[in-house]
Scaffold this motif. Structure first.
Motif, mmCIF file in Angstrom:
data_model
loop_
_atom_site.group_PDB
_atom_site.id
_atom_site.type_symbol
_atom_site.label_atom_id
_atom_site.label_comp_id
_atom_site.label_asym_id
_atom_site.label_seq_id
_atom_site.Cartn_x
_atom_site.Cartn_y
_atom_site.Cartn_z
ATOM 1 N N TYR A 96 15.249 59.232 -9.788
ATOM 2 C CA TYR A 96 14.125 58.431 -9.277
ATOM 3 C C TYR A 96 13.617 59.023 -7.956
ATOM 4 N N GLY B 113 11.891 62.338 -8.532
ATOM 5 C CA GLY B 113 10.567 62.111 -9.098
ATOM 6 C C GLY B 113 9.579 61.753 -8.006
ATOM 7 N N ILE C 26 7.594 63.078 -13.285
ATOM 8 C CA ILE C 26 8.416 63.180 -14.495
ATOM 9 C C ILE C 26 9.218 64.475 -14.469
ATOM 10 N N MET D 216 13.200 64.926 -14.430
ATOM 11 C CA MET D 216 13.738 65.640 -15.581
ATOM 12 C C MET D 216 14.661 66.770 -15.137
ATOM 13 N N GLY E 150 13.363 62.004 -16.707
ATOM 14 C CA GLY E 150 11.906 61.965 -16.613
ATOM 15 C C GLY E 150 11.387 60.564 -16.369
ATOM 16 N N LEU E 151 11.962 59.581 -17.080
ATOM 17 C CA LEU E 151 11.516 58.198 -16.906
ATOM 18 C C LEU E 151 11.874 57.674 -15.515
ATOM 19 N N LEU F 111 9.453 59.191 -13.199
ATOM 20 C CA LEU F 111 8.164 58.499 -13.330
ATOM 21 C C LEU F 111 8.198 57.192 -12.534
#
Lengths: 304, 363
Positions: free
Chosen positions: B94, B97, B126, B130, B254-255, B258
């Protein structure tokens, strides 16, 4: 001699909580149980130890309270993984998350207070001996407790019947169970021992190492202790080497920061974590086969 | 009297739905006891914590704002956990990102703005998550290093990276020496005139639906479940556990990334040393409470968001410490895990004395 001696003494202090926590987790894992809640148990030990030490004025009582708090947390974990067969990884994470919150709640009114009492140096009388007297004998009782734990656990696991049985349980709980070994009772003891050690390790942080309480003060040491157990291939003496390696890295980066070489302090303070990753990679790569207890993390329920 | 568990013939469908509800009920009861123990009026405290945030439109929007990162991260973590990959470093993914996305935002600052900059920021977010998530996956697949420990260690490293950037190169020169970046030109747009509900919540909903389809309707979803539940069967079916590990870590990283950039470019609006009240860890609770199901994660995410907002309310109104929220969240995870064992086992109380073969070791 002066400077090197001073640095070595700080390395010993920094390594002690890692060593105590790692040796406890090592016993737990040898019985086949993976408890990822070390960080949470350490925090509970740290806060309970500090609150007790501050209120009673006794570091020894504080350390005992830390041990009790660690064991109480471990008992909760044991209820989940032994009592109702919950996934060990998830339960350990839950223990850490709960420990972070609960310790913050308990310690809220104690943040910023400083403990005046120093932990007693039990061999203090010998510290005036020439040469290595200070290096060997000036420490508080936590340091010697850590050494004693390594010796006792090494002896227990290799030289006693109970220790061999415990290892058998970790290697194959089904075989041990078939032989009539009380698998869950032994695992309960091993989990409680791990909790007691983690609690004591936390108490060392808040009673001797800093000595004050601040939320989340373990700063990942519980997780590093878990990594040390892997590094040690589940052998007590190697756990000692691992703890001193990580303690050394911690002190080395602090020393370099002190010189102010223009290296960002954040880079230096992330070194212990990066070192953990590097060591895990090297140890996992060079090991032929696995030296982990065969039933580590596998849930057990006696059907018959 | 003692409690004995009997293995069910097959997993109970009823309990699969009931267990999270029982867990939530137990947690409410636990909260009531804690409020009473702290000398607060139980009814009023429960109301402030769990009901009041649902009573007006503004705080409902806040609920969605807080749930957005939780749901995004938890959906990714669910994919990890069903395939038996223990990513516990979502907090670090997190943060990375947020860092990567902010890099794009700061590069475009003052020269470009508009939807394409926002899209680039989200894409960079993302990518950052990732990459940070792929590290532990690669180390696991290539060297056999425990992903639990490496992913967690990377959380601390990511936080140091963030700290360095906001205190060093990315600090706002006109910011009176505060460790924070400039306020971004390009931000995640809010949906309504009043309130803070933003586009990120819509994205999170889309992710939930996509993940639901992935898990329930595609071969990939089936592969992940087989790898997690029956590794031997997965090998015979030609499913590669290594590929599954890389896939779930990349997706969940990735999430989480994001979620990080959405939070920084949305509600926060700039990069600062503290950008998360532990979303990456709370999302672990969300994933388990949601029973590792995307729709479940959505509901659970809203509930955990409620505890965040309720906790803030309770701090103001009742002078309850903010750490209490973490205790309630932690207890909730315990309750969820404990109740989940009802799915596979039937608890029975047996009156004293030993009882045939089951007695051995059961006390």
């Amino acid at each position: 001699m002066g400077l090197i001696e001073a640095i070595l003494i700080t390395v010993i202090t920094a390594s002690t909580p890692l060593l105590i926590a790692a040796i406890g987790e090592l016993v737990t894992e040898r019985s086949g149980v993976l408890n990822l809640g070390v960080e949470g148990m350490m925090l509970m030990g740290a806060v309970t130890g500090f609150v007790t030490g501050y209120s009673t004025g006794s570091v020894v009582l504080g350390a005992i309270a830390g041990i009790v708090a660690g064991m109480a947390m471990a008992a909760l974990f044991a209820f989940l993984v032994l009592g109702i067969v919950v996934n060990q990884v998830a339960s350990g994470l839950a223990l850490t998350i709960l420990g972070i919150g609960l310790s913050g709640l308990i310690g809220a009114n104690y943040t910023g207070l400083r403990l005046e009492q120093k932990p007693p140096a039990i061999f203090g009388a010998l510290a005036d001996l020439p040469y290595a007297g200070k290096l060997l004998f000036s420490h508080d009782f936590f340091v010697y407790a850590a050494f004693a734990l390594v010796i006792l656990v090494a002896w227990f696991l290799t030289r006693t019947r109970a220790g061999l049985t415990l290892r058998a349980v970790g290697e194959s709980h089904t075989s041990a169970h078939a032989l009539g070994v009380p698998v869950r009772r032994l695992r309960l003891y091993a989990i409680l021992f791990g909790g007691a050690c983690a609690g004591l390790a936390g108490a060392h942080l808040s009673l001797a190492y800093t000595p004050f309480w601040v939320t989340g003060m373990t700063a990942g040491r519980g997780w590093i202790a878990l990594a040390i157990v892997v590094f040690a291939s589940w052998l007590p003496w190697r756990a000692m080497a691992g703890a001193y390696l990580f303690g050394g890295v911690t002190i080395a980066q602090l020393q370099v920061q002190g010189f102010g070489l223009g290296i960002p302090s954040q880079l230096m303070s992330s070194l212990p974590y990066l070192a953990t990753i590097v060591v895990l990679v090297i140890i996992s790569r060079t090991r032929t086969g696995s030296s982990a207890p065969a039933h580590l993390g596998v849930p057990f329920w006696p059907d018959r | 009297m003692r409690l004995v568990l009997e293995k069910r013939q097959e997993a109970s469908d009823l309990m699969a739905y009931a267990s999270p509800l029982i867990a939530v009920a137990i947690t409410f009861a636990f909260s009531a006891i804690v409020f009473a123990a702290m000398g607060k009026p139980v009814g009023a405290s429960l109301f402030t914590y769990f009901i009041e945030p649902l009573t007006d439109l503004n705080s409902l929007q806040e609920l969605a704002v807080k749930a957005t990162p939780l749901v995004l991260i938890a959906v990714g973590l669910s994919l990890c956990y069903i395939s038996n990959n223990w990513n516990i470093g979502a907090e670090g993914q997190y943060v990375m990102g947020a860092v990567f996305g902010s890099g794009v935002a700061l590069a475009a600052q003052g020269t470009m703005s508009g939807p394409h900059v926002l899209a680039a920021m989200l894409a960079a977010g993302i990518l950052g998550g990732m990459l940070w998530g792929a590290l532990p996956a690669l180390l696991k697949v290539r060297f056999g290093a425990s992903e639990i420990l490496t992913s967690l260690m990377l959380v601390y490293v990511a936080e140091k990276v963030l700290d360095y950037l906001v205190r060093g190169p990315w600090r706002d020169p006109k910011g009176y020496n505060f460790p924070q970046s400039v306020a971004f030109d390009t931000t995640v747009p809010v949906l309504f005139e009043s309130g803070r509900l933003h586009l990120g919540s819509v994205i999170a909903l889309g992710v939930v639906i996509a993940a639901f389809v992935l898990v329930g309707r595609t071969l990939k979803g089936f592969e992940l479940q087989v790898v997690g539940q029956a590794p031997r069967a997965a090998r015979f079916a030609g499913f590669s556990p290594a590929r599954a590990t890389l896939f779930v870590f990349a997706v969940s990283g990735g999430l989480a990334g994001l979620a990080g950039i959405i939070e920084v470019a949305g509600p926060i609006g700039q990069l600062q040393p503290s950008i998360s009240p532990g979303y990456g860890f709370t999302a672990i609770i969300v994933a388990f409470l949601g029973r590792l199901n995307p729709i479940g994660c959505l509901i659970a995410g809203l509930l955990l968001a409620l505890t965040y907002i309720g906790g803030e309310n309770a701090q103001i109104v009742l002078k309850l410490p903010l750490d209490l929220t973490k205790v309630i969240q932690g207890f909730l995870l315990f309750a969820v895990l404990a109740c989940d064992s009802l799915i596979l086992y039937r608890p029975r109380l047996i009156a004293g004395g030993s009882h045939g073969g089951t007695a051995h070791g059961a006390h």
